[in-house]
Design a protein around this motif. Structure first.
Motif, PDB file in Angstrom:
ATOM      1  N   LEU A 243       0.830  -1.202   0.000  1.00  0.00           N
ATOM      2  CA  LEU A 243       0.000   0.000   0.000  1.00  0.00           C
ATOM      3  C   LEU A 243       0.867   1.256   0.000  1.00  0.00           C
ATOM      4  CD1 LEU A 243      -2.749  -1.049   2.551  1.00  0.00           C
ATOM      5  CD2 LEU A 243      -3.085  -0.608   0.126  1.00  0.00           C
ATOM      6  N   PRO A 244       0.465   2.282  -0.741  1.00  0.00           N
ATOM      7  CA  PRO A 244       1.192   3.553  -0.722  1.00  0.00           C
ATOM      8  C   PRO A 244       0.902   4.309   0.575  1.00  0.00           C
ATOM      9  CG  PRO A 244      -0.696   3.675  -2.194  1.00  0.00           C
ATOM     10  CD  PRO A 244      -0.634   2.273  -1.685  1.00  0.00           C
ATOM     11  N   PRO A 245       1.505   5.493   0.773  1.00  0.00           N
ATOM     12  CA  PRO A 245       1.210   6.276   1.975  1.00  0.00           C
ATOM     13  C   PRO A 245      -0.297   6.478   2.143  1.00  0.00           C
ATOM     14  CG  PRO A 245       3.008   7.268   0.751  1.00  0.00           C
ATOM     15  CD  PRO A 245       2.466   6.164  -0.104  1.00  0.00           C
ATOM     16  N   ALA A 246      -0.778   6.332   3.349  1.00  0.00           N
ATOM     17  CA  ALA A 246      -2.220   6.325   3.635  1.00  0.00           C
ATOM     18  C   ALA A 246      -2.949   7.592   3.192  1.00  0.00           C
ATOM     19  CB  ALA A 246      -2.458   6.087   5.125  1.00  0.00           C
ATOM     20  N   ASP A 247      -2.271   8.715   3.139  1.00  0.00           N
ATOM     21  CA  ASP A 247      -2.949   9.962   2.785  1.00  0.00           C
ATOM     22  C   ASP A 247      -3.010  10.202   1.280  1.00  0.00           C
ATOM     23  OD1 ASP A 247      -0.224  10.343   2.503  1.00  0.00           O
ATOM     24  OD2 ASP A 247      -0.220  12.342   3.386  1.00  0.00           O
TER      25      ASP A 247
ATOM     26  N   HIS B  39     -13.642  -0.751 -12.651  1.00  0.00           N
ATOM     27  CA  HIS B  39     -14.217  -0.111 -11.466  1.00  0.00           C
ATOM     28  C   HIS B  39     -13.587   1.247 -11.164  1.00  0.00           C
ATOM     29  CE1 HIS B  39     -16.841  -3.430 -10.663  1.00  0.00           C
ATOM     30  NE2 HIS B  39     -15.854  -4.207 -11.060  1.00  0.00           N
ATOM     31  N   GLY B  40     -12.909   1.835 -12.167  1.00  0.00           N
ATOM     32  CA  GLY B  40     -12.410   3.197 -12.048  1.00  0.00           C
ATOM     33  C   GLY B  40     -11.150   3.355 -11.226  1.00  0.00           C
ATOM     34  N   GLY B  41     -10.409   2.282 -11.012  1.00  0.00           N
ATOM     35  CA  GLY B  41      -9.193   2.357 -10.209  1.00  0.00           C
ATOM     36  C   GLY B  41      -8.018   2.980 -10.933  1.00  0.00           C
ATOM     37  N   ASP B  42      -7.037   3.386 -10.147  1.00  0.00           N
ATOM     38  CA  ASP B  42      -5.787   3.921 -10.683  1.00  0.00           C
ATOM     39  C   ASP B  42      -4.634   2.943 -10.466  1.00  0.00           C
ATOM     40  OD1 ASP B  42      -6.869   6.435 -11.495  1.00  0.00           O
ATOM     41  OD2 ASP B  42      -6.855   7.057  -9.403  1.00  0.00           O
ATOM     42  N   ALA B  43      -4.778   2.072  -9.469  1.00  0.00           N
ATOM     43  CA  ALA B  43      -3.725   1.106  -9.143  1.00  0.00           C
ATOM     44  C   ALA B  43      -4.364  -0.079  -8.450  1.00  0.00           C
ATOM     45  CB  ALA B  43      -2.675   1.745  -8.240  1.00  0.00           C
ATOM     46  N   ILE B  44      -3.611  -1.179  -8.435  1.00  0.00           N
ATOM     47  CA  ILE B  44      -4.062  -2.356  -7.704  1.00  0.00           C
ATOM     48  C   ILE B  44      -2.891  -2.885  -6.894  1.00  0.00           C
ATOM     49  CG2 ILE B  44      -3.630  -3.993  -9.600  1.00  0.00           C
ATOM     50  CD1 ILE B  44      -6.423  -5.244  -8.526  1.00  0.00           C
ATOM     51  N   VAL B  45      -3.152  -3.185  -5.633  1.00  0.00           N
ATOM     52  CA  VAL B  45      -2.137  -3.731  -4.736  1.00  0.00           C
ATOM     53  C   VAL B  45      -2.361  -5.238  -4.685  1.00  0.00           C
ATOM     54  CG1 VAL B  45      -1.112  -3.648  -2.441  1.00  0.00           C
ATOM     55  CG2 VAL B  45      -2.212  -1.595  -3.395  1.00  0.00           C
ATOM     56  N   VAL B  46      -1.473  -5.985  -5.323  1.00  0.00           N
ATOM     57  CA  VAL B  46      -1.623  -7.434  -5.405  1.00  0.00           C
ATOM     58  C   VAL B  46      -1.386  -8.032  -4.023  1.00  0.00           C
ATOM     59  CG1 VAL B  46      -0.751  -9.562  -6.443  1.00  0.00           C
ATOM     60  CG2 VAL B  46      -0.949  -7.476  -7.818  1.00  0.00           C
TER      61      VAL B  46
ATOM     62  N   SER C  67      -4.990 -18.010  -9.673  1.00  0.00           N
ATOM     63  CA  SER C  67      -5.872 -17.019  -9.070  1.00  0.00           C
ATOM     64  C   SER C  67      -5.035 -15.882  -8.499  1.00  0.00           C
ATOM     65  CB  SER C  67      -6.723 -17.653  -7.965  1.00  0.00           C
ATOM     66  OG  SER C  67      -5.898 -18.171  -6.946  1.00  0.00           O
ATOM     67  N   ALA C  68      -5.671 -14.732  -8.369  1.00  0.00           N
ATOM     68  CA  ALA C  68      -4.997 -13.562  -7.814  1.00  0.00           C
ATOM     69  C   ALA C  68      -6.035 -12.676  -7.143  1.00  0.00           C
ATOM     70  CB  ALA C  68      -4.285 -12.782  -8.919  1.00  0.00           C
ATOM     71  N   THR C  69      -5.621 -11.981  -6.112  1.00  0.00           N
ATOM     72  CA  THR C  69      -6.486 -11.000  -5.457  1.00  0.00           C
ATOM     73  C   THR C  69      -5.709  -9.707  -5.289  1.00  0.00           C
ATOM     74  OG1 THR C  69      -5.833 -11.675  -3.234  1.00  0.00           O
ATOM     75  CG2 THR C  69      -7.785 -12.727  -4.147  1.00  0.00           C
ATOM     76  N   GLY C  70      -6.429  -8.598  -5.257  1.00  0.00           N
ATOM     77  CA  GLY C  70      -5.774  -7.315  -5.071  1.00  0.00           C
ATOM     78  C   GLY C  70      -6.754  -6.246  -4.635  1.00  0.00           C
ATOM     79  N   VAL C  71      -6.243  -5.241  -3.941  1.00  0.00           N
ATOM     80  CA  VAL C  71      -7.035  -4.105  -3.487  1.00  0.00           C
ATOM     81  C   VAL C  71      -6.959  -3.019  -4.553  1.00  0.00           C
ATOM     82  CG1 VAL C  71      -7.282  -2.331  -1.710  1.00  0.00           C
ATOM     83  CG2 VAL C  71      -6.581  -4.649  -1.072  1.00  0.00           C
ATOM     84  N   VAL C  72      -8.114  -2.564  -5.020  1.00  0.00           N
ATOM     85  CA  VAL C  72      -8.179  -1.505  -6.025  1.00  0.00           C
ATOM     86  C   VAL C  72      -8.189  -0.168  -5.298  1.00  0.00           C
ATOM     87  CG1 VAL C  72      -9.492  -0.533  -7.946  1.00  0.00           C
ATOM     88  CG2 VAL C  72      -9.534  -2.998  -7.521  1.00  0.00           C
ATOM     89  N   ILE C  73      -7.299   0.736  -5.731  1.00  0.00           N
ATOM     90  CA  ILE C  73      -7.236   2.054  -5.105  1.00  0.00           C
ATOM     91  C   ILE C  73      -7.353   3.150  -6.150  1.00  0.00           C
ATOM     92  CG2 ILE C  73      -5.872   1.245  -3.131  1.00  0.00           C
ATOM     93  CD1 ILE C  73      -3.403   2.483  -4.422  1.00  0.00           C
ATOM     94  N   ALA C  74      -7.765   4.321  -5.700  1.00  0.00           N
ATOM     95  CA  ALA C  74      -7.844   5.520  -6.539  1.00  0.00           C
ATOM     96  C   ALA C  74      -7.023   6.605  -5.872  1.00  0.00           C
ATOM     97  CB  ALA C  74      -9.295   5.967  -6.683  1.00  0.00           C
ATOM     98  N   TRP C  75      -6.240   7.306  -6.667  1.00  0.00           N
ATOM     99  CA  TRP C  75      -5.447   8.405  -6.103  1.00  0.00           C
ATOM    100  C   TRP C  75      -6.369   9.524  -5.681  1.00  0.00           C
ATOM    101  CZ3 TRP C  75      -1.420   5.993  -5.057  1.00  0.00           C
ATOM    102  CH2 TRP C  75      -0.757   5.182  -5.956  1.00  0.00           C
ATOM    103  N   ASP C  76      -6.095  10.120  -4.521  1.00  0.00           N
ATOM    104  CA  ASP C  76      -6.911  11.221  -4.015  1.00  0.00           C
ATOM    105  C   ASP C  76      -6.606  12.537  -4.717  1.00  0.00           C
ATOM    106  OD1 ASP C  76      -8.359   9.679  -2.271  1.00  0.00           O
ATOM    107  OD2 ASP C  76      -7.044  10.043  -0.571  1.00  0.00           O
ATOM    108  N   ALA C  77      -5.456  12.635  -5.347  1.00  0.00           N
ATOM    109  CA  ALA C  77      -5.072  13.834  -6.080  1.00  0.00           C
ATOM    110  C   ALA C  77      -4.613  13.411  -7.473  1.00  0.00           C
ATOM    111  CB  ALA C  77      -3.938  14.554  -5.350  1.00  0.00           C
ATOM    112  N   PRO C  78      -4.718  14.300  -8.464  1.00  0.00           N
ATOM    113  CA  PRO C  78      -4.302  13.937  -9.819  1.00  0.00           C
ATOM    114  C   PRO C  78      -2.859  13.441  -9.906  1.00  0.00           C
ATOM    115  CG  PRO C  78      -5.436  16.038  -9.827  1.00  0.00           C
ATOM    116  CD  PRO C  78      -5.250  15.648  -8.395  1.00  0.00           C
ATOM    117  N   ASN C  79      -2.007  13.920  -9.020  1.00  0.00           N
ATOM    118  CA  ASN C  79      -0.608  13.504  -9.034  1.00  0.00           C
ATOM    119  C   ASN C  79      -0.316  12.478  -7.938  1.00  0.00           C
ATOM    120  OD1 ASN C  79      -0.888  15.198  -6.880  1.00  0.00           O
ATOM    121  ND2 ASN C  79       1.038  16.258  -7.182  1.00  0.00           N
TER     122      ASN C  79
END
Length: 125
Positions: A39-43, A79-86, A106-118
């Motif tokens: 996971l990237p930084p929580a914020d 589902h509109g994600g920007d990244a997936i954490v395998v 099989s594979a699982t991952g958490v789909v995340i979206a960036w809170d800011a454009p960068n």
């Protein structure tokens, strides 16, 4: 949703986590998704949900694990994600005198979206 091309059969599923208030718009199935192992930084992101993917195996000669990761990326795009954490990669099969025959992956991952454009820039911290 399932995708098929010749003998290749893969499918994925999505479970919304409820962490994000509004549903994100789908992206093209070949959108640019970052594949992360932590996971990237929580914020820097919001969690959208969990993707699960399966693909048929490759016999004793080829490893089809990358096909499951490609299917995870498709799920994240849908589902509109920007990244997936395998989170987990696995295979099912059996051993023989010819080697391990991979019958399914099989594979699982958490789909995340960036809170800011960068948001992806925060990975460089």
């Amino acid at each position: 949703m399932a995708f098929s091309s010749g003998c290749f059969k893969a499918k994925h599923g999505f479970i919304a986590s409820g962490m994000m208030q509004a549903k994100r718009s789908p992206k093209p199935l070949t959108c640019d998704i970052r594949v992360l192992t932590a996971l990237p930084p929580a914020d820097s992101y919001s969690e959208l949900g969990l993707c699960t993917a399966t693909a048929t195996g490759g016999g004793a000669i080829s490893d089809k694990t990358p096909d499951a990761v490609v299917e995870l990326k498709r799920c994240a795009c849908e589902h509109g994600g920007d990244a997936i954490v395998v989170g987990k990669l696995g295979s099912e099969g059996y051993g023989s005198i010819f080697g391990y025959s991979q019958q399914g992956v099989s594979a699982t991952g958490v789909v995340i979206a960036w809170d800011a454009p960068n948001g992806a820039d925060l990975l460089k911290r």
